[in-house]
Write a protein that holds these residues in place. Structure first.
Motif, short mmCIF file in Angstrom:
data_model
loop_
_atom_site.label_atom_id
_atom_site.label_comp_id
_atom_site.label_asym_id
_atom_site.label_seq_id
_atom_site.Cartn_x
_atom_site.Cartn_y
_atom_site.Cartn_z
N ARG A 208 36.61 45.19 6.87
CA ARG A 208 37.19 44.36 7.92
C ARG A 208 36.13 43.51 8.59
N TYR B 87 42.75 30.57 5.64
CA TYR B 87 42.67 29.85 6.90
C TYR B 87 42.65 28.35 6.64
N ARG C 9 37.12 37.91 5.70
CA ARG C 9 38.04 37.12 6.51
C ARG C 9 39.05 36.46 5.58
N ASP D 40 46.68 29.25 11.42
CA ASP D 40 45.56 30.19 11.57
C ASP D 40 45.95 31.37 12.45
N ALA E 19 46.05 35.26 11.16
CA ALA E 19 45.30 36.30 11.86
C ALA E 19 46.20 37.48 12.22
N GLN F 73 41.02 37.53 0.58
CA GLN F 73 39.89 37.63 1.48
C GLN F 73 38.65 37.01 0.85
N SER G 249 32.65 36.79 4.87
CA SER G 249 32.47 35.97 6.06
C SER G 249 31.01 35.70 6.37
N ASN H 21 47.14 39.34 8.99
CA ASN H 21 45.93 39.97 8.49
C ASN H 21 45.62 41.26 9.25
N GLN H 22 45.70 41.19 10.57
CA GLN H 22 45.44 42.38 11.38
C GLN H 22 46.46 43.48 11.10
#
Length: 493
Positions: free
Chosen positions: A172, A180, A176, A128, A132, A154, A157, A135-136
């Motif tokens: 964004r 994950y 999410r 995870d 993250a 994606q 969320s 992804n960022q």
């Protein structure tokens, strides 16, 4: 041929090449020492080099521009996680560029990282974190126009937006990663009851035997220092990165005043910039003073004799009574408060004393140099190995000591809080709560959490402890009363 992977290196304020050694670096005639510093890249900033040792300006702008204000550890972890994904693209996806990565590439990375028997089989929490990070990075690359699509699938969320406002910023916020994990248990924490901690410390750190007596042949010269370090962690809740960065100006040493001694953990070395008061129990002061008065001066004297403190362009505190660092370059005097210096700068900080200069860092290794976080983690691993060899089934890592502080402190506060409120009337209870606050919020502030929601994981540990205690009260050979009731009901019928 060089190893086919992406390299993580760090900018230096002196010479880039010597401070960032690379195999086959002689193949890079264009690599000019110090060029990153001349480009204005701060010392310690991570950057990535391709397997062909190419420096991609657009890729590294993520570190030199976007993450430049993030914590040092955040920058380093982001660089390593991103390098892992790019290395996979290079090795397993036919040398694919980060600009051309697709969702199929990311799904293949998921299979290899988590499910492939030949892969590392990382935990859900580790995966995870890596997702993250990548992804960022790709959301940033999309905004900058360096890529045309996001390689991580994606999903919504919260709720689907109404209308046609589907800006990248809103994307964004609403999306999410769909990859994950579902097995990262955020409520499970590892902590040690006080008796288990002392047993781990005495056997693993101090080198005692399973009989709790000093073991013959143990050569742990720095066992007292290491035990004091661990005791300070478990009694204050400091992170290993925070405690390792403490200077002689922060660690309390006053004697005979009674009660807890407190010191201010500055924002510059507190994770997440969570500056806060740290309370040190009086029982730890003798051990801290013994280390500071005997072990620490010994290694400093040896290091001075060996000339280890002849650093290039060091920051120096010229008056130990005034914690202000000074650097003199070409007739110019630069000053900065020690409280504003981060962990990296503190490693290069010296203090003038009667015998000469010495490091400002409180925790020093055998060579007289500041101890690194990785060195402390190795001490924990060695301690776990000693416990295993002694047949003692208890292990510990640095963050477990922080968890132990939180659970034990919360239990003590909750117990005292309940006892105090039980004897008060409603108005007195409200007054008591206004003055002393909520135990959970007090622990939150001691740990440096932004939200009490994060601290609430320790309530689950207390609930589990309560259930474990209740189960221990029922012996294994005790008859189950439910069976007796069932038999009685059968007789009645």
């Amino acid at each position: 041929m060089p190893e086919s992977r992406w390299w993580v290196r760090f900018a230096s304020d002196q010479l880039d090449r010597p401070s960032n050694p690379l195999p086959f670096v002689e193949e890079l005639p264009q690599w000019e020492p110090g060029w990153l510093a001349r480009e204005g890249v701060a010392a310690g900033t991570p950057f990535l080099l391709s397997p062909a040792f190419e420096y991609d300006v657009e890729l590294n702008a993520y570190f030199t521009n976007y993450l430049v204000t993030s914590a040092v550890k955040t920058q380093e972890a982001s660089a390593r996680d991103l390098a892992g994904f790019l290395t996979f693209l290079w090795r397993a996806r036919e040398g694919r560029s980060w600009r051309d990565a697709t969702e199929d590439d990311h799904r293949a990375y998921l299979v290899w990282r988590r499910r492939d028997p030949r892969g590392p089989r990382v935990s859900g929490a580790t995966w995870d974190r890596e997702v993250a990070t990548v992804n960022q990075f790709y959301w940033w690359a999309l905004r900058a126009g360096y890529v045309v699509s996001h390689p991580i699938p994606q999903r919504m969320s919260r709720h689907r937006p109404v209308g046609g406002d589907w800006s990248m910023r809103r994307a964004r916020d609403e999306l999410r990663p769909a990859t994950y994990s579902h097995d990262a248990n955020s409520e499970r924490i590892v902590w040690l009851p006080p008796a288990a901690y002392r047993r781990w410390r005495d056997i693993g750190i101090r080198g005692f035997g399973a009989d709790d007596l000093p073991r013959e042949g143990f050569r742990g010269r720095w066992a007292a220092r290491n035990a004091t370090y661990c005791d300070l962690m478990v009694r204050t809740g400091l992170r290993v990165s925070e405690q390792s960065a403490l200077s002689v100006f922060e660690v309390p040493r006053d004697r005979g005043l009674g009660g807890f001694r407190r010191f201010w953990l500055p924002m510059s070395i507190a994770k997440g910039r969570s500056a806060r008061w740290i309370y040190v129990p009086p029982s730890l002061l003798p051990e801290l003073n013994a280390y500071a008065d005997f072990d620490r001066p010994e290694v400093i004297e040896a290091a001075r004799a060996a000339g280890r403190y002849s650093w290039r362009r060091p920051w120096v505190v010229e008056d130990p009574q005034v914690p202000t660092a000074v650097m003199r370059i070409d007739g110019l005097v630069h000053t900065v408060e020690v409280a504003e210096m981060d962990a990296g700068q503190r490693k290069q900080l010296l203090v003038e004393s009667a015998g000469g200069v010495e490091p400002a860092a409180f925790w020093l290794g055998e060579t007289g140099m500041p101890m690194s976080v990785s060195a402390w983690k190795q001490i924990f691993r060695d301690a776990n190995t000693r416990c295993r060899h002694a047949g003692v089934e208890v292990t510990c890592h640095p963050h477990a000591l922080r968890h132990t502080f939180a659970v034990v402190t919360l239990e003590q506060l909750q117990r005292g809080h309940i006892d105090a409120l039980a004897s008060l009337n409603p108005e007195q209870r409200r007054h008591y709560t206004r003055i002393f606050g909520d135990p959970l919020d007090w622990v939150r502030r001691r740990l440096g959490h932004r939200s009490v929601t994060t601290t609430m994981i320790y309530l689950h540990a207390l609930a589990e402890l309560e259930m474990h205690t209740r189960m221990k009260l029922v012996p294994d050979d005790w008859d189950d009363v439910r069976a007796e009731l069932a038999e009685a009901e059968a007789v009645v019928e």
